[in-house]
Design a protein around this motif. Structure first.
Motif, PDB file in Angstrom:
ATOM      1  N   MET A 215      39.447  12.855  34.110  1.00 44.03           N
ATOM      2  CA  MET A 215      39.351  14.156  33.490  1.00 44.03           C
ATOM      3  C   MET A 215      39.574  15.227  34.555  1.00 44.03           C
ATOM      4  SD  MET A 215      36.264  15.894  31.332  1.00 44.03           S
ATOM      5  CE  MET A 215      35.118  16.323  32.621  1.00 44.03           C
ATOM      6  N   ASN A 216      40.312  16.263  34.210  1.00 46.83           N
ATOM      7  CA  ASN A 216      40.557  17.403  35.086  1.00 46.83           C
ATOM      8  C   ASN A 216      40.048  18.672  34.420  1.00 46.83           C
ATOM      9  OD1 ASN A 216      42.100  16.038  37.150  1.00 46.83           O
ATOM     10  ND2 ASN A 216      43.664  15.800  35.580  1.00 46.83           N
ATOM     11  N   LEU A 217      39.503  19.561  35.229  1.00 48.52           N
ATOM     12  CA  LEU A 217      39.012  20.831  34.711  1.00 48.52           C
ATOM     13  C   LEU A 217      39.249  21.903  35.761  1.00 48.52           C
ATOM     14  CD1 LEU A 217      37.446  22.454  32.541  1.00 48.52           C
ATOM     15  CD2 LEU A 217      35.361  21.854  33.779  1.00 48.52           C
ATOM     16  N   ASN A 218      39.905  22.964  35.378  1.00 47.84           N
ATOM     17  CA  ASN A 218      40.158  24.096  36.259  1.00 47.84           C
ATOM     18  C   ASN A 218      39.700  25.337  35.505  1.00 47.84           C
ATOM     19  OD1 ASN A 218      41.086  26.095  37.932  1.00 47.84           O
ATOM     20  ND2 ASN A 218      43.168  25.342  38.058  1.00 47.84           N
ATOM     21  N   LYS A 219      38.443  25.714  35.686  1.00 46.36           N
ATOM     22  CA  LYS A 219      37.837  26.826  34.966  1.00 46.36           C
ATOM     23  C   LYS A 219      36.982  27.616  35.937  1.00 46.36           C
ATOM     24  CE  LYS A 219      36.704  28.413  30.758  1.00 46.36           C
ATOM     25  NZ  LYS A 219      37.673  28.945  29.853  1.00 46.36           N
ATOM     26  N   VAL A 220      37.095  28.937  35.889  1.00 47.76           N
ATOM     27  CA  VAL A 220      36.304  29.773  36.781  1.00 47.76           C
ATOM     28  C   VAL A 220      35.837  31.015  36.030  1.00 47.76           C
ATOM     29  CG1 VAL A 220      38.318  31.006  37.687  1.00 47.76           C
ATOM     30  CG2 VAL A 220      36.287  30.854  39.082  1.00 47.76           C
ATOM     31  N   MET A 221      34.631  31.463  36.366  1.00 50.21           N
ATOM     32  CA  MET A 221      34.099  32.727  35.865  1.00 50.21           C
ATOM     33  C   MET A 221      33.606  33.511  37.076  1.00 50.21           C
ATOM     34  SD  MET A 221      32.031  31.620  32.445  1.00 50.21           S
ATOM     35  CE  MET A 221      31.773  33.285  31.874  1.00 50.21           C
ATOM     36  N   ILE A 222      34.102  34.721  37.213  1.00 45.76           N
ATOM     37  CA  ILE A 222      33.742  35.564  38.354  1.00 45.76           C
ATOM     38  C   ILE A 222      33.276  36.913  37.820  1.00 45.76           C
ATOM     39  CG2 ILE A 222      34.619  36.734  40.396  1.00 45.76           C
ATOM     40  CD1 ILE A 222      35.639  34.231  41.147  1.00 45.76           C
ATOM     41  N   ALA A 223      32.114  37.358  38.270  1.00 49.69           N
ATOM     42  CA  ALA A 223      31.612  38.682  37.917  1.00 49.69           C
ATOM     43  C   ALA A 223      31.381  39.433  39.213  1.00 49.69           C
ATOM     44  CB  ALA A 223      30.321  38.579  37.120  1.00 49.69           C
ATOM     45  N   GLY A 224      32.005  40.586  39.339  1.00 45.68           N
ATOM     46  CA  GLY A 224      31.867  41.380  40.555  1.00 45.68           C
ATOM     47  C   GLY A 224      32.396  42.780  40.346  1.00 45.68           C
ATOM     48  N   ARG A 225      32.524  43.504  41.438  1.00 44.36           N
ATOM     49  CA  ARG A 225      33.022  44.885  41.400  1.00 44.36           C
ATOM     50  C   ARG A 225      34.460  44.941  41.902  1.00 44.36           C
ATOM     51  NH1 ARG A 225      29.359  48.486  39.966  1.00 44.36           N
ATOM     52  NH2 ARG A 225      27.185  47.997  40.332  1.00 44.36           N
ATOM     53  N   LEU A 226      35.259  45.765  41.248  1.00 46.88           N
ATOM     54  CA  LEU A 226      36.641  45.952  41.678  1.00 46.88           C
ATOM     55  C   LEU A 226      36.668  46.629  43.043  1.00 46.88           C
ATOM     56  CD1 LEU A 226      37.088  45.626  38.508  1.00 46.88           C
ATOM     57  CD2 LEU A 226      39.188  46.894  38.936  1.00 46.88           C
ATOM     58  N   THR A 227      37.504  46.115  43.922  1.00 46.02           N
ATOM     59  CA  THR A 227      37.622  46.695  45.260  1.00 46.02           C
ATOM     60  C   THR A 227      38.721  47.750  45.339  1.00 46.02           C
ATOM     61  OG1 THR A 227      39.160  44.989  45.989  1.00 46.02           O
ATOM     62  CG2 THR A 227      36.811  44.573  46.334  1.00 46.02           C
ATOM     63  N   ARG A 228      39.535  47.827  44.291  1.00 45.80           N
ATOM     64  CA  ARG A 228      40.606  48.823  44.212  1.00 45.80           C
ATOM     65  C   ARG A 228      40.987  48.991  42.756  1.00 45.80           C
ATOM     66  NH1 ARG A 228      45.395  45.666  43.644  1.00 45.80           N
ATOM     67  NH2 ARG A 228      45.057  43.528  44.327  1.00 45.80           N
ATOM     68  N   ASP A 229      41.684  50.065  42.442  1.00 42.84           N
ATOM     69  CA  ASP A 229      42.164  50.253  41.071  1.00 42.84           C
ATOM     70  C   ASP A 229      43.198  49.177  40.746  1.00 42.84           C
ATOM     71  OD1 ASP A 229      40.602  52.492  40.517  1.00 42.84           O
ATOM     72  OD2 ASP A 229      42.131  53.901  41.223  1.00 42.84           O
ATOM     73  N   PRO A 230      43.252  48.737  39.501  1.00 41.90           N
ATOM     74  CA  PRO A 230      44.236  47.725  39.110  1.00 41.90           C
ATOM     75  C   PRO A 230      45.669  48.255  39.261  1.00 41.90           C
ATOM     76  CG  PRO A 230      42.544  47.966  37.434  1.00 41.90           C
ATOM     77  CD  PRO A 230      42.359  49.078  38.410  1.00 41.90           C
ATOM     78  N   GLU A 231      46.581  47.329  39.499  1.00 39.36           N
ATOM     79  CA  GLU A 231      47.992  47.673  39.667  1.00 39.36           C
ATOM     80  C   GLU A 231      48.795  46.952  38.580  1.00 39.36           C
ATOM     81  OE1 GLU A 231      51.399  46.800  43.007  1.00 39.36           O
ATOM     82  OE2 GLU A 231      49.331  47.052  43.670  1.00 39.36           O
ATOM     83  N   LEU A 232      49.441  47.720  37.703  1.00 38.87           N
ATOM     84  CA  LEU A 232      50.210  47.167  36.590  1.00 38.87           C
ATOM     85  C   LEU A 232      51.692  47.154  36.947  1.00 38.87           C
ATOM     86  CD1 LEU A 232      50.053  46.193  33.590  1.00 38.87           C
ATOM     87  CD2 LEU A 232      50.535  48.567  32.956  1.00 38.87           C
ATOM     88  N   LYS A 233      52.351  46.016  36.699  1.00 42.25           N
ATOM     89  CA  LYS A 233      53.789  45.871  36.940  1.00 42.25           C
ATOM     90  C   LYS A 233      54.398  45.155  35.751  1.00 42.25           C
ATOM     91  CE  LYS A 233      53.355  45.280  41.948  1.00 42.25           C
ATOM     92  NZ  LYS A 233      53.600  44.359  43.058  1.00 42.25           N
ATOM     93  N   ALA A 234      55.710  45.257  35.635  1.00 40.97           N
ATOM     94  CA  ALA A 234      56.429  44.523  34.596  1.00 40.97           C
ATOM     95  C   ALA A 234      57.271  43.452  35.270  1.00 40.97           C
ATOM     96  CB  ALA A 234      57.311  45.459  33.794  1.00 40.97           C
ATOM     97  N   LEU A 235      57.205  42.241  34.741  1.00 43.31           N
ATOM     98  CA  LEU A 235      58.028  41.142  35.235  1.00 43.31           C
ATOM     99  C   LEU A 235      59.459  41.319  34.720  1.00 43.31           C
ATOM    100  CD1 LEU A 235      55.549  38.200  34.586  1.00 43.31           C
ATOM    101  CD2 LEU A 235      56.098  39.251  36.783  1.00 43.31           C
ATOM    102  N   PRO A 236      60.446  40.650  35.332  1.00 43.16           N
ATOM    103  CA  PRO A 236      61.820  40.746  34.834  1.00 43.16           C
ATOM    104  C   PRO A 236      61.934  40.373  33.349  1.00 43.16           C
ATOM    105  CG  PRO A 236      61.808  39.690  36.974  1.00 43.16           C
ATOM    106  CD  PRO A 236      60.369  39.873  36.560  1.00 43.16           C
ATOM    107  N   SER A 237      61.034  39.525  32.874  1.00 41.41           N
ATOM    108  CA  SER A 237      61.045  39.129  31.461  1.00 41.41           C
ATOM    109  C   SER A 237      60.540  40.245  30.548  1.00 41.41           C
ATOM    110  CB  SER A 237      60.170  37.892  31.269  1.00 41.41           C
ATOM    111  OG  SER A 237      58.810  38.221  31.524  1.00 41.41           O
TER     112      SER A 237
END
Length: 133
Positions: free
Chosen positions: A1-23
């Motif tokens: 069995m394989n499992l790759n799951k994570v939950m992280i709760a914390g504070r943002l260190t910078r404002d989010p950066e939004l980009k558009a992929l070529p798609s």
């Protein structure tokens, strides 16, 4: 069995950066800081901070970029992914959290970390008969 799951709760260190992929699909990058404390052998309290790179796609990316701010609390649920690239003949690696869900915490106060109101615990004993369930 394989499992790759994570939950992280914390504070943002910078404002989010939004980009558009070529798609045309949107991608948003930000990082969260999480802290933990422990006591060393001498009883001294030590605080450590970890920084986590977060990547979200699609509507989650758009909402994260629109509503999250540096210093704000957030909880991200997703999976870990390590990517690699070569630059100037040197191979680089980065492990990121690919977020499936992002929950937004309270907005940060203008003069510091997010203001959170925590109710005070009553000092008197609680009578079990007073509990409504």
């Amino acid at each position: 069995m394989n499992l790759n799951k994570v939950m992280i709760a914390g504070r943002l260190t910078r404002d989010p950066e939004l980009k558009a992929l070529p798609s045309g699909k949107n991608i948003c990058n930000f990082s969260l800081a999480t802290s933990s404390t422990y006591k060393d052998r001498d009883g001294k309290t030590i605080e450590t901070t970890e920084y986590h790179s977060i990547v979200v796609f699609g509507p989650s990316a758009e909402n994260s970029a629109k509503y999250l701010l540096k210093g704000q609390l957030a909880l991200v649920e997703g999976r870990l992914q390590t990517r690699s690239w070569e630059k100037d003949g040197v191979k680089h690696y980065r492990t990121e959290v690919l977020g499936d869900k992002v929950l937004f915490g309270p907005k940060p106060a203008s003069d510091g970390p997010a203001a959170v109101t925590v109710p005070e615990y009553p000092e008197e004993e609680i009578n079990p008969e007073d509990i409504p369930f």
